[in-house]
Structure formats: C-alpha cells, structure tokens
Design an enzyme around this catalytic site. Structure first.
Site, PDB file in Angstrom:
ATOM      1  N   CYS A 530      -5.387  -6.848  -7.857  1.00 21.07           N
ATOM      2  CA  CYS A 530      -4.252  -5.937  -8.022  1.00 21.07           C
ATOM      3  C   CYS A 530      -3.932  -5.701  -9.498  1.00 21.07           C
ATOM      4  O   CYS A 530      -4.653  -4.981 -10.171  1.00 21.07           O
ATOM      5  CB  CYS A 530      -3.037  -6.438  -7.245  1.00 21.07           C
ATOM      6  SG  CYS A 530      -1.768  -5.165  -7.014  1.00 21.07           S
ATOM      7  N   HIS A 624      -4.599  -6.215  -1.556  1.00 19.96           N
ATOM      8  CA  HIS A 624      -4.307  -7.637  -1.371  1.00 19.96           C
ATOM      9  C   HIS A 624      -5.066  -8.136  -0.149  1.00 19.96           C
ATOM     10  O   HIS A 624      -4.621  -7.958   0.988  1.00 19.96           O
ATOM     11  CB  HIS A 624      -2.804  -7.847  -1.189  1.00 19.96           C
ATOM     12  CG  HIS A 624      -2.018  -7.692  -2.455  1.00 19.96           C
ATOM     13  ND1 HIS A 624      -1.639  -8.765  -3.219  1.00 19.96           N
ATOM     14  CD2 HIS A 624      -1.561  -6.586  -3.090  1.00 19.96           C
ATOM     15  CE1 HIS A 624      -0.967  -8.333  -4.278  1.00 19.96           C
ATOM     16  NE2 HIS A 624      -0.904  -7.012  -4.217  1.00 19.96           N
ATOM     17  N   GLU A 626      -5.319 -10.992   0.887  1.00 23.70           N
ATOM     18  CA  GLU A 626      -4.578 -12.071   1.526  1.00 23.70           C
ATOM     19  C   GLU A 626      -3.440 -11.568   2.409  1.00 23.70           C
ATOM     20  O   GLU A 626      -2.845 -12.333   3.179  1.00 23.70           O
ATOM     21  CB  GLU A 626      -4.018 -13.016   0.456  1.00 23.70           C
ATOM     22  CG  GLU A 626      -2.930 -12.427  -0.414  1.00 23.70           C
ATOM     23  CD  GLU A 626      -3.423 -11.525  -1.531  1.00 23.70           C
ATOM     24  OE1 GLU A 626      -2.609 -11.106  -2.375  1.00 23.70           O
ATOM     25  OE2 GLU A 626      -4.638 -11.206  -1.569  1.00 23.70           O
TER      26      GLU A 626
END
Length: 645
Positions: A530, A624, A626
């Site tokens: 990011c 992202h 995650e």
C-alpha cells in the site's frame, strides 16, 4: 446468590449516598454491585487484588482519554478511570426489580443538540474532503451531543431511566446504571467491545445503521438497507479494524462468524463475531484494543488525530468502555474474566445536565444530510427508550397475524429473504479469516525470518499472522524504532501500509523511504504494501497521484501478473503508468558495472493505476492482501513472497 427483596434494596439505593451499579445482561436478572470507588491513572493500576493478593471484582469506567496509553492524541478532559471495587454482589429477579424502580417521567429543559444540523453537515463534508480525500484513513466517527437540563434528584433520574431502558429497549448487550459521586451513567449498549473468558477473546464489531421508519421496520425496508453498498462496506471496514486488534492479542489471529442482525427499539445494526485465543492479562487485552473503530474510525491512531481536529470538546466516557473484571479462580494464566461493552447509547448526568453523545461513521460514500439523520436516530434510540420522546410501535411483517401481540411476531432476521441477504455478504470475504486458524510453524517458507515495518496502520498485525501461516518467523517493528541492523538481519522485510500522502517530507515518510531504499540497494528480499508500494513505485520513477475517488474499503478483481485476484483496497493515492505499460527498465550503476533492472508492472488497462510491481528481489502490492475483502489474499501473498525469496 439470590438477593434481598428488590423493593427494599431499591429504596436503600435511592435514599443512600454510597456508589453502586445495576447491570442487566442475561435477560432474567439484575446484578447489583456495591463497594468503594477508586480512581486510577492507568489500566495497569486497576486494582484486581487487595493488599493480601486476593483477587477481587472491579467495574471500571474507562474514558476515551485512556488512548493516551497507546500514544494517541485526544482532548484531555481529565475524566477519571473510575473503579468500583466490589464488596458485595446480589442478583435480583429482573421483573421484580423493574416493578420496584421509579417510573414517573423525568422532564427535560432546553433540550437539543450542541452542534446544529447544518454545522454538523459541514463537518461531515470537511472530513470526507480533507481527511478521507487526502489519505488520512478509511472512516472516521465524529460525535455531537444531545443536551438538556434535569431538575430531579440524580439517583431518582438514574433508576427511572434504567427502568425505562429495561422495559422499552430491546437487543442491548448490557443495560446498566452506574452511580458514583458527581457522575451518573445510564445506558443500553448494543455492542460488546471485548470479552475474555477461559482463554477465549471475543469482539463484536457492529456497524451499519438502519433507522426504523414510522411504525417500525418491515422486511421490505430492512432488505433495502441490507443492499446498501455504503452500509455493507462500513461493516467490512470495522471488521478489518477489529481483526487488527485480534491479531495483536490472539495467538490464532481471530476467526469471524456472522453476519447477524442487532435489532433494537428504533435501530437495527449488522454485526459479526470475532473469536481467538489469548493468555494475556485482561488489562493488557483492553489496552491493545482501545478503542472500537465503530466509534473512532480507522486506522486507529490517525482516527484519534482526526477526532481531535474536528471535535472541539472532549469525549468524556463516550466510546470508552465499562469493563467488568471478575475473578475466575484460575491458579495459572489470567485470574480474571473480562466483559467490556462500549459506552454508547448512554446518558450521562453531571451537575443537573443530561448529555447523550452520538456519532456517525463517515466514509467515502457518506451523504452529509444522511449522517445528520443518523445522529438523530441514535439519540432518539436512547431518548425514546427513557421516555423523553414518544416511542415507536413496531410494524408487523406482511404475513403476520395482525391480532398477534408484538412479542409473538416473527423476528425479521428469520425472514428467508433477509437471511439470504445476510449470508450473501460472506461470498465477498476471505476464507482465511472465516476458518479456524492456528499457525503450526510449517508452510512453504518455514525456517525463514520476516520483519514487518509498521507505518502506523495495524494491518501489520494481520499481515504478520498470515506470514506466520506461511512458515515465516515474524516480528513487527514500528517505523520510529527500526534500525539498519534490523533491516539487514531479516530474510524478508515487509514494508507496511499507513495513512497519508506518500509525497510528504514527514519523518514517517522519510523512514519508510529509507526502509525501501536500503533493501533495494542491498538487493535483499522486500515486499512493499500500500503506502510502501507507492514509495517503491516513486523510487522506480513512476508517478504518484491522488485518486479522483478514494478507494477506502473497496473490493476489486485485478490482474496480478497473469492471475486474477479479488483484493481489498484502502488507498487515496496511486502509482500510475501509461495504459498498457507492463514493464519499467532502469540502469543502475555499481562502481564501474552497470546493470539493467526490469520491473514488471501490473496495472489497470484503462487508467494505468498500478496494482503490483515485481523486480529482482522485490515486489509490491497496492491492495491489502490481509484484508477480509481479499478473497485471494493468501494465494497472492504467497506468490509475491516466492518471487522475492
């Protein structure tokens, strides 16, 4: 044990001066706690044992100012971390208790919001433009207060409102009244922030607010709410934020279940449950989870900064927690269980002034007038329940017997169409976080080490949990504490995400540029995520630009080097190349030797927005992996790490 006659006990509470708390949380009883009040400075000072080391029960009112313990900013009003050290607990029958409580209406004087509707709408516009629009975060909660004068004995007011909430507010996690010298809090909180029992930690993110129309909610009006992109993404964002906290305190990271409906008198919310295992002291669990993103925003640290910029007065206890620490008899591990609802939907009475704080969650889709209406709806939920304004009568489902009492009508959550709409939300989510998790040290990269550099977004805790699942021995270091020795020692460095403009010259941005630059210069394995992806792109000569519309909590399916991947995005800035540009070449000189370095570019074919980069020993991703929004997050993460290693 069963307590004394409720009417006698209520009489003693009304006529006395000692502090007490009433808590209703199981549907059948009211717990009465009495004891001494102790104010402490820090969470670690909550007195869970006496002078002999004997465990004791404590109810703590934790104000918002405790975020200072995590190094976050706030307007500090000095609100005390107030602890009721319990000497005696009795359990009363709920119905008998309700009948014994005072019921005469409490008149309010000079009632209204402290911030006018137009002014609050202007605040919403500024937050969207100046904060979300400039990359400071995905969502923020800004409050306003409903205030009024109350010319009634404070204890009478507290117990009257407590009775009204028990009778007229449904769906609360806790209904409570806490009466101490100079301060009263009475509420019906819908949301458990965090609990810990027998080694299991639970969090309950609730978001998305459906204001019941006149006459009550119906399946049709509720279905329209559940189809709202804004409300759905709002819930996903707070689940992501609370998973960051779960990954910080739980060895297995946290598993999500749901979604469910939280139906209250005037409002319906959507919610998930998060569960994981932890052996931390419950005070440490509370510190690491201060405070819920549903009442602050994300990322948490920047949310506190934004709150301080746009709220001109301190929060007091709003968005803090009421934390009940109960001895569990354990001889090993935590000696207390924790049950901590969020202090929302709560009325405070101090020096004859009633205050009901409420806030709206502001996201990129927010409509200022709609957010004004949300604060009215939340305030009405409390004020209607306590009888300060007229109460709504629920509407019956279309297929219900019109003569059946409200209590016998089918709950909206049981409507087949509603159940299907709720279940369909999980089709968008990452299976990784829906399944049981407990990293066992195996995985494709077992035996390697990873260092995650935190740029002030605790998505890094979720990233670290995924890395451990892939076999990497992983630790997290804050950007201000990472050393060159740390960077040089790790097999893999993951340069993390964070808020803000990557083009800034702040110390944080300079430190993250150093992380990326040092690993690249050494040819050492680097994965940039990011914000750090944007910094890597800039070092490769790729332009950085703000997006016309921020991608905060946006799910997209993009091509990542020949493989489609569904990924969640939380970015306001982007690296951008000419559409169709799939490679970048650079000539790098080391002494008398020059080397041509080729970077592969995965970018949008129409806009040129760069989704991922890879080159010799490095890779990056804008999204992202995650996030719960990244259905293909683990697969993509493994591919990128395999490349850089």
């Amino acid at each position: 044990m069963t307590g004394p006659d409720p009417s006698s006990l209520i009489h003693d509470l009304l006529s006395g001066t000692a502090p007490f708390a009433l808590i209703a949380r199981d549907g059948t009883t009211v717990e009465v706690l009495t004891g001494d009040v102790v104010d402490v400075e820090l969470l670690r000072d909550i007195p869970l044992t006496d002078a002999t080391g004997t465990a004791r029960e404590v109810l703590a009112l934790v104000p918002f100012r405790q975020v200072r313990e995590r190094g976050f900013v706030c307007h500090d009003d000095g609100a005390p971390l107030r602890c009721l050290v319990v000497d005696e607990r009795v359990s009363l029958d709920r119905a008998e208790t309700v009948a014994s409580l005072p019921s005469s209406p409490i008149p309010l004087a000079d009632a209204g919001f402290d911030i006018a509707d137009e002014e609050y709408a202007d605040i919403v516009r500024r937050v969207i433009a100046d904060e979300i629009g400039r990359g400071e975060g995905a969502n923020f909660v800004i409050r306003r207060d409903f205030v009024a004068g109350v010319d009634v004995d404070p204890r009478v007011a507290a117990l009257t409102w407590f009775r009204a909430l028990l009778e007229h507010e449904k769906g609360a996690y806790w209904t409570f009244a806490v009466v101490t010298e100079g301060h009263i809090a009475v509420g019906a909180s819908p949301e458990a922030h965090v609990s810990a029992k027998a080694g299991i930690v639970t969090m309950n993110p609730i978001s998305g607010t459906f204001r019941h129309p006149a006459g009550g909610a119906t399946a049709e009006t509720l279905a329209e709410f559940l189809r709202s992109t804004k409300e759905t993404e709002e819930l996903f964002m707070v689940v992501d934020e609370e998973l960051k906290m779960m990954s910080a305190v739980c060895s297995d990271g946290g598993r999500i279940t749901g979604p469910h409906l939280k139906v209250m008198s005037r409002l319906t919310h959507t919610e998930y449950m998060l569960r994981g295992r932890s052996d931390l002291d419950p005070r440490d669990i509370l510190r690491e989870t201060m405070f819920a993103p549903t009442v602050t925003g994300s990322p948490m640290q920047n949310a506190c900064t934004v709150i301080a910029r746009h709220e001109t007065t301190p929060r007091g206890y709003y968005s803090g927690v009421a934390a009940l620490f109960t001895p569990n008899g354990a001889t090993e591990g935590p000696t207390h269980d924790l049950d901590a609802p969020i202090l929302i939907r709560t009325a405070y009475l101090v020096d004859g002034r009633l205050r009901v704080p409420v806030g709206a969650t502001l996201v990129r889709h927010s409509d200022p007038d709609g957010e004004v209406g949300e604060t009215h709806g939340k305030a009405a939920g409390v004020l209607g329940a306590i009888g300060a304004i007229p109460r709504d009568v629920p509407a019956a489902p279309a297929d219900a017997d019109p003569d059946a009492p409200v209590s016998e009508r089918r709950p909206l959550a049981e409507d087949p169409a509603i159940a299907e709409l709720l279940a369909s939300r999980n089709d968008r989510l990452a299976p990784f976080w829906m399944n049981p998790q407990d990293p066992d040290g195996s995985g494709p990269f077992a035996g390697r080490t990873a260092l995650v550099v935190d740029a002030e977004d605790r998505f890094t805790t979720m990233l670290a949990h995924q890395l451990r699942h892939l076999g990497l021995e992983t630790r997290i270091v804050h950007w201000s504490e990472v050393t060159d020795a740390d960077l040089d020692a790790a097999d893999l460095v993951v340069s993390g995400p964070g808020p803000g403009d990557p083009r800034d010259d702040s110390p944080r941005m300079a430190a993250m540029r150093h992380v990326v630059g040092r690993r690249r210069a050494a040819g050492a394995p680097l994965l940039a995520v990011c914000l750090s992806h944007q910094i890597l792109a800039d070092s490769l000569g790729i332009d950085l630009r703000p997006l016309a519309q921020p991608h905060q909590g946006l799910q997209k399916t993009v091509d990542v080097f020949g493989e489609p991947a569904s990924i969640g995005f939380y970015n306001t800035f982007t690296a951008r190349v000419a559409p169709g540009d799939t490679q970048r070449g650079m000539t790098v000189g080391r002494g008398s030797v020059t080397t041509e370095i080729v970077t592969d570019v995965a970018a949008d074919t129409e806009t040129g927005d760069v989704y991922a980069l890879r080159g010799p020993g490095y890779a990056s991703v804008q999204g992202h992996l995650e996030s719960i929004l990244s259905r293909d997050g683990m697969r993509t993460l493994e591919r990128l790490i395999a490349h850089v290693l």
